[in-house]
Design a protein around this motif. Structure first.
Motif, PDB file in Angstrom:
ATOM      1  N   ILE A 129      48.567  40.986  33.505  1.00  0.00           N
ATOM      2  CA  ILE A 129      47.300  41.340  34.128  1.00  0.00           C
ATOM      3  C   ILE A 129      46.400  41.939  33.064  1.00  0.00           C
ATOM      4  CG2 ILE A 129      46.152  42.755  35.861  1.00  0.00           C
ATOM      5  CD1 ILE A 129      48.747  42.726  37.465  1.00  0.00           C
ATOM      6  N   GLY A 130      45.237  41.349  32.915  1.00  0.00           N
ATOM      7  CA  GLY A 130      44.277  41.861  31.942  1.00  0.00           C
ATOM      8  C   GLY A 130      42.860  41.502  32.355  1.00  0.00           C
ATOM      9  N   PHE A 131      41.917  42.182  31.737  1.00  0.00           N
ATOM     10  CA  PHE A 131      40.503  41.951  32.001  1.00  0.00           C
ATOM     11  C   PHE A 131      39.802  41.688  30.681  1.00  0.00           C
ATOM     12  CE2 PHE A 131      42.064  44.622  35.419  1.00  0.00           C
ATOM     13  CZ  PHE A 131      41.530  44.023  36.545  1.00  0.00           C
ATOM     14  N   SER A 132      38.807  40.806  30.712  1.00  0.00           N
ATOM     15  CA  SER A 132      38.031  40.494  29.511  1.00  0.00           C
ATOM     16  C   SER A 132      36.552  40.489  29.875  1.00  0.00           C
ATOM     17  CB  SER A 132      38.433  39.120  28.964  1.00  0.00           C
ATOM     18  OG  SER A 132      38.014  38.100  29.863  1.00  0.00           O
ATOM     19  N   ASP A 133      35.702  40.286  28.881  1.00  0.00           N
ATOM     20  CA  ASP A 133      34.262  40.213  29.139  1.00  0.00           C
ATOM     21  C   ASP A 133      33.934  39.086  30.117  1.00  0.00           C
ATOM     22  OD1 ASP A 133      33.648  42.397  27.629  1.00  0.00           O
ATOM     23  OD2 ASP A 133      33.069  41.258  25.843  1.00  0.00           O
ATOM     24  N   GLU A 134      34.747  38.044  30.126  1.00  0.00           N
ATOM     25  CA  GLU A 134      34.538  36.928  31.053  1.00  0.00           C
ATOM     26  C   GLU A 134      34.635  37.396  32.511  1.00  0.00           C
ATOM     27  OE1 GLU A 134      37.094  33.061  31.867  1.00  0.00           O
ATOM     28  OE2 GLU A 134      36.182  33.031  29.852  1.00  0.00           O
ATOM     29  N   ASP A 135      35.460  38.417  32.761  1.00  0.00           N
ATOM     30  CA  ASP A 135      35.603  38.950  34.116  1.00  0.00           C
ATOM     31  C   ASP A 135      34.353  39.678  34.592  1.00  0.00           C
ATOM     32  OD1 ASP A 135      38.332  38.280  34.990  1.00  0.00           O
ATOM     33  OD2 ASP A 135      38.942  39.475  33.256  1.00  0.00           O
ATOM     34  N   GLN A 156      25.480  44.449  34.952  1.00  0.00           N
ATOM     35  CA  GLN A 156      25.937  45.339  33.890  1.00  0.00           C
ATOM     36  C   GLN A 156      24.740  45.936  33.180  1.00  0.00           C
ATOM     37  OE1 GLN A 156      29.117  46.146  33.083  1.00  0.00           O
ATOM     38  NE2 GLN A 156      30.067  44.784  34.574  1.00  0.00           N
ATOM     39  N   PRO A 157      24.781  47.105  32.655  1.00  0.00           N
ATOM     40  CA  PRO A 157      25.829  48.099  32.854  1.00  0.00           C
ATOM     41  C   PRO A 157      25.715  48.719  34.248  1.00  0.00           C
ATOM     42  CG  PRO A 157      24.074  49.048  31.537  1.00  0.00           C
ATOM     43  CD  PRO A 157      23.693  47.608  31.794  1.00  0.00           C
ATOM     44  N   HIS A 158      26.793  49.323  34.709  1.00  0.00           N
ATOM     45  CA  HIS A 158      26.798  49.943  36.036  1.00  0.00           C
ATOM     46  C   HIS A 158      27.846  51.037  36.089  1.00  0.00           C
ATOM     47  CE1 HIS A 158      30.640  48.458  37.667  1.00  0.00           C
ATOM     48  NE2 HIS A 158      30.437  47.410  36.893  1.00  0.00           N
ATOM     49  N   ASP A 159      27.770  51.827  37.125  1.00  0.00           N
ATOM     50  CA  ASP A 159      28.814  52.813  37.404  1.00  0.00           C
ATOM     51  C   ASP A 159      29.202  52.742  38.886  1.00  0.00           C
ATOM     52  OD1 ASP A 159      26.582  53.936  38.532  1.00  0.00           O
ATOM     53  OD2 ASP A 159      26.779  55.886  37.558  1.00  0.00           O
ATOM     54  N   ASP A 160      29.171  51.525  39.419  1.00  0.00           N
ATOM     55  CA  ASP A 160      29.455  51.290  40.841  1.00  0.00           C
ATOM     56  C   ASP A 160      30.934  51.462  41.146  1.00  0.00           C
ATOM     57  OD1 ASP A 160      26.777  50.586  41.343  1.00  0.00           O
ATOM     58  OD2 ASP A 160      27.160  48.529  40.693  1.00  0.00           O
ATOM     59  N   ALA A 161      31.199  51.947  42.351  1.00  0.00           N
ATOM     60  CA  ALA A 161      32.563  51.999  42.867  1.00  0.00           C
ATOM     61  C   ALA A 161      33.013  50.566  43.160  1.00  0.00           C
ATOM     62  CB  ALA A 161      32.605  52.840  44.142  1.00  0.00           C
ATOM     63  N   LEU A 162      34.309  50.387  43.300  1.00  0.00           N
ATOM     64  CA  LEU A 162      34.862  49.074  43.642  1.00  0.00           C
ATOM     65  C   LEU A 162      35.018  49.006  45.155  1.00  0.00           C
ATOM     66  CD1 LEU A 162      36.011  46.339  42.899  1.00  0.00           C
ATOM     67  CD2 LEU A 162      38.172  47.451  42.323  1.00  0.00           C
ATOM     68  N   VAL A 163      34.124  48.268  45.801  1.00  0.00           N
ATOM     69  CA  VAL A 163      34.111  48.121  47.255  1.00  0.00           C
ATOM     70  C   VAL A 163      34.356  46.651  47.573  1.00  0.00           C
ATOM     71  CG1 VAL A 163      32.732  48.398  49.353  1.00  0.00           C
ATOM     72  CG2 VAL A 163      32.549  50.080  47.511  1.00  0.00           C
ATOM     73  N   VAL A 164      35.352  46.387  48.420  1.00  0.00           N
ATOM     74  CA  VAL A 164      35.779  45.019  48.701  1.00  0.00           C
ATOM     75  C   VAL A 164      35.846  44.773  50.206  1.00  0.00           C
ATOM     76  CG1 VAL A 164      37.129  44.901  46.556  1.00  0.00           C
ATOM     77  CG2 VAL A 164      38.250  45.632  48.676  1.00  0.00           C
ATOM     78  N   THR A 165      36.093  43.529  50.555  1.00  0.00           N
ATOM     79  CA  THR A 165      36.398  43.140  51.931  1.00  0.00           C
ATOM     80  C   THR A 165      37.864  42.730  51.950  1.00  0.00           C
ATOM     81  OG1 THR A 165      34.138  42.402  52.363  1.00  0.00           O
ATOM     82  CG2 THR A 165      35.865  41.483  53.771  1.00  0.00           C
ATOM     83  N   LEU A 166      38.633  43.290  52.880  1.00  0.00           N
ATOM     84  CA  LEU A 166      40.059  42.976  53.003  1.00  0.00           C
ATOM     85  C   LEU A 166      40.378  42.607  54.446  1.00  0.00           C
ATOM     86  CD1 LEU A 166      41.785  45.847  50.969  1.00  0.00           C
ATOM     87  CD2 LEU A 166      41.498  43.459  50.284  1.00  0.00           C
ATOM     88  N   LEU A 201      34.824  48.532  36.274  1.00  0.00           N
ATOM     89  CA  LEU A 201      33.918  47.901  35.316  1.00  0.00           C
ATOM     90  C   LEU A 201      33.769  46.410  35.607  1.00  0.00           C
ATOM     91  CD1 LEU A 201      32.193  47.905  32.716  1.00  0.00           C
ATOM     92  CD2 LEU A 201      34.328  47.503  31.455  1.00  0.00           C
ATOM     93  N   HIS A 202      34.886  45.737  35.866  1.00  0.00           N
ATOM     94  CA  HIS A 202      34.883  44.291  36.104  1.00  0.00           C
ATOM     95  C   HIS A 202      34.715  43.939  37.575  1.00  0.00           C
ATOM     96  CE1 HIS A 202      37.001  44.965  32.273  1.00  0.00           C
ATOM     97  NE2 HIS A 202      36.333  43.894  31.902  1.00  0.00           N
ATOM     98  N   GLN A 203      34.733  44.972  38.453  1.00  0.00           N
ATOM     99  CA  GLN A 203      34.566  44.776  39.890  1.00  0.00           C
ATOM    100  C   GLN A 203      35.601  43.810  40.459  1.00  0.00           C
ATOM    101  OE1 GLN A 203      32.013  46.192  42.274  1.00  0.00           O
ATOM    102  NE2 GLN A 203      32.512  47.671  40.689  1.00  0.00           N
ATOM    103  N   GLU A 218      42.777  37.266  42.517  1.00  0.00           N
ATOM    104  CA  GLU A 218      41.762  38.307  42.409  1.00  0.00           C
ATOM    105  C   GLU A 218      41.151  38.642  43.763  1.00  0.00           C
ATOM    106  OE1 GLU A 218      38.778  36.547  39.890  1.00  0.00           O
ATOM    107  OE2 GLU A 218      39.896  36.987  38.072  1.00  0.00           O
ATOM    108  N   VAL A 219      40.775  39.904  43.899  1.00  0.00           N
ATOM    109  CA  VAL A 219      39.917  40.356  44.991  1.00  0.00           C
ATOM    110  C   VAL A 219      38.656  40.834  44.287  1.00  0.00           C
ATOM    111  CG1 VAL A 219      39.608  41.999  46.874  1.00  0.00           C
ATOM    112  CG2 VAL A 219      41.896  41.095  46.372  1.00  0.00           C
ATOM    113  N   ILE A 220      37.523  40.277  44.657  1.00  0.00           N
ATOM    114  CA  ILE A 220      36.271  40.561  43.948  1.00  0.00           C
ATOM    115  C   ILE A 220      35.456  41.605  44.711  1.00  0.00           C
ATOM    116  CG2 ILE A 220      34.152  39.519  43.050  1.00  0.00           C
ATOM    117  CD1 ILE A 220      35.935  37.424  42.064  1.00  0.00           C
ATOM    118  N   GLY A 221      34.930  42.564  43.972  1.00  0.00           N
ATOM    119  CA  GLY A 221      34.120  43.624  44.552  1.00  0.00           C
ATOM    120  C   GLY A 221      32.723  43.144  44.912  1.00  0.00           C
ATOM    121  N   ASN A 222      32.037  43.961  45.703  1.00  0.00           N
ATOM    122  CA  ASN A 222      30.677  43.665  46.138  1.00  0.00           C
ATOM    123  C   ASN A 222      29.794  44.842  45.715  1.00  0.00           C
ATOM    124  OD1 ASN A 222      28.266  43.519  47.663  1.00  0.00           O
ATOM    125  ND2 ASN A 222      29.291  42.285  49.227  1.00  0.00           N
ATOM    126  N   GLN A 223      29.069  44.667  44.604  1.00  0.00           N
ATOM    127  CA  GLN A 223      28.253  45.758  44.076  1.00  0.00           C
ATOM    128  C   GLN A 223      27.130  46.162  45.023  1.00  0.00           C
ATOM    129  OE1 GLN A 223      27.837  43.913  40.009  1.00  0.00           O
ATOM    130  NE2 GLN A 223      27.797  46.088  39.442  1.00  0.00           N
TER     131      GLN A 223
END
Length: 194
Positions: A26-32, A38-48, A148-150, A162-167
């Motif tokens: 499991i890793g994250f890159s700039d592609e993610d 960007q840039p942001h300081d948003d929380a990670l908010v998702v739908t589950l 950072l990658h949401q 992946e579960v993707i966040g909603n900024q």
């Protein structure tokens, strides 16, 4: 020094590992970051999918030790007081206030085709979020989250999901929390003379 073969039992274990699917790293890159603001300081908010329903405004907080459910979600899932198990520890909110839980309820959380069961602490308090997913859920899923990658990434069936966040939703939640704050509460900056 003598060189010999491993016992047959060790050979079988090695063979089984070689045939089994390797767990992807499991890793994250700039592609993610593509598709995020960007840039942001948003929380990670998702739908589950919780208890068989798609639930929006779910905060993923790896700093929290327990999953929390708020009244709107509890009622929306058509849960009854008899569904609650006793839970007698106090919780401390973001503001440092203590909250007495109404109880605990175990519900399935589905991400794609993967399902884990989680114990939610039901708290009768205001929150812009419907629920908070914490370390127990992340660990049960084998997941890693990145604000950072949401995204939340987790291994499943030999591949990464992946579960993707909603900024936009995360920003709506923070605005809701700020606008709900009573005007009578002094801000930290004002208290410090800034």
């Amino acid at each position: 020094m003598s060189v010999g073969r491993l016992p047959a039992e060790a050979d079988n274990r090695e063979s089984k590992r070689a045939r089994g699917m390797a767990t992807p790293l499991i890793g994250f890159s700039d592609e993610d970051k593509l598709g995020t603001l960007q840039p942001h300081d948003d929380a990670l908010v998702v739908t589950l999918r919780i208890g068989g329903y798609d639930v929006k405004r779910v905060l993923v907080n790896q700093g929290s030790a327990v999953e929390v459910m708020y009244p709107d979600l509890y009622k929306g899932l058509k849960q009854k007081p008899k569904d609650l198990m006793a839970y007698d520890s106090l919780l401390v909110s973001f503001e440092g206030k203590t909250a007495t839980p109404k109880g605990m309820i175990r519900l399935p959380i589905q991400t794609d085709s993967d399902m884990v069961e989680v114990d939610f602490i039901v708290v009768d308090a205001y929150s812009p979020y419907t629920a908070i997913m914490a370390r127990p859920w992340l660990h049960a899923l084998g997941a890693v989250s990145s604000t950072l990658h949401q995204k939340v990434k987790y291994p499943s069936g030999g591949r990464m999901k992946e579960v993707i966040g909603n900024q936009a939703m995360a920003r709506q939640c923070i605005v809701s929390a700020i606008s709900r704050r009573p005007n009578s509460e002094p801000s930290t900056l004002a208290e410090n003379g800034l």
